[in-house]
Design a protein around this motif. Structure first.
Motif, PDB file in Angstrom:
ATOM      1  N   GLN A 252       0.842  -1.189   0.000  1.00 37.67           N
ATOM      2  CA  GLN A 252       0.000   0.000   0.000  1.00 37.67           C
ATOM      3  C   GLN A 252       0.876   1.236   0.000  1.00 37.67           C
ATOM      4  O   GLN A 252       1.870   1.302   0.729  1.00 37.67           O
TER       5      GLN A 252
ATOM      6  N   ASP B 132      -4.101   6.899  -3.370  1.00 35.89           N
ATOM      7  CA  ASP B 132      -3.893   5.555  -2.842  1.00 35.89           C
ATOM      8  C   ASP B 132      -3.535   4.583  -3.961  1.00 35.89           C
ATOM      9  O   ASP B 132      -4.116   4.639  -5.041  1.00 35.89           O
TER      10      ASP B 132
ATOM     11  N   TYR C   7      -3.014   0.237  -4.013  1.00 32.05           N
ATOM     12  CA  TYR C   7      -3.214  -0.927  -3.158  1.00 32.05           C
ATOM     13  C   TYR C   7      -3.103  -2.194  -3.991  1.00 32.05           C
ATOM     14  O   TYR C   7      -3.609  -2.256  -5.106  1.00 32.05           O
TER      15      TYR C   7
ATOM     16  N   THR D  40      -2.988  -6.656  -3.351  1.00 35.97           N
ATOM     17  CA  THR D  40      -2.959  -7.839  -2.492  1.00 35.97           C
ATOM     18  C   THR D  40      -2.875  -9.076  -3.378  1.00 35.97           C
ATOM     19  O   THR D  40      -3.475  -9.115  -4.451  1.00 35.97           O
TER      20      THR D  40
END
Length: 85
Positions: free
Chosen positions: A17, A41, A43, A45
């Motif tokens: 992040q 932002d 991000y 995963t």
């Protein structure tokens, strides 16, 4: 050397992040102020799943390549120690 049998993990997760923001406060007229800003932002995963022998059984992930979130607000000083947003 002695060998050690370690258990095989059931999954491995990765999370990355990055974020940052810019903001300013503008004095419009006493006792009114404005707050303006933007937040950025990124991000990501990733998850890999394994079976008991260590073979990969699946992989999933999510990523946003950058999201800009603007914001604005008004501040009103109603007393020296109190401000309403």
């Amino acid at each position: 050397f002695t060998s050690i049998d370690l258990p095989v993990p059931t999954s491995i997760n990765l999370i990355r992040q990055k974020a940052g923001y810019l903001a300013t406060r503008l004095h419009l007229a006493e006792p009114l102020k404005a707050v303006l800003g933007v937040r950025y932002d990124e991000y990501e995963t990733r998850t890999r799943s394994f079976n008991a022998t260590g073979a990969v059984t699946g992989a999933t992930g999510y990523r946003n390549d950058g999201v800009w979130t603007p914001y604005a607000g008004l501040l009103l000083d109603i007393a020296p120690q109190w401000t309403v947003y």
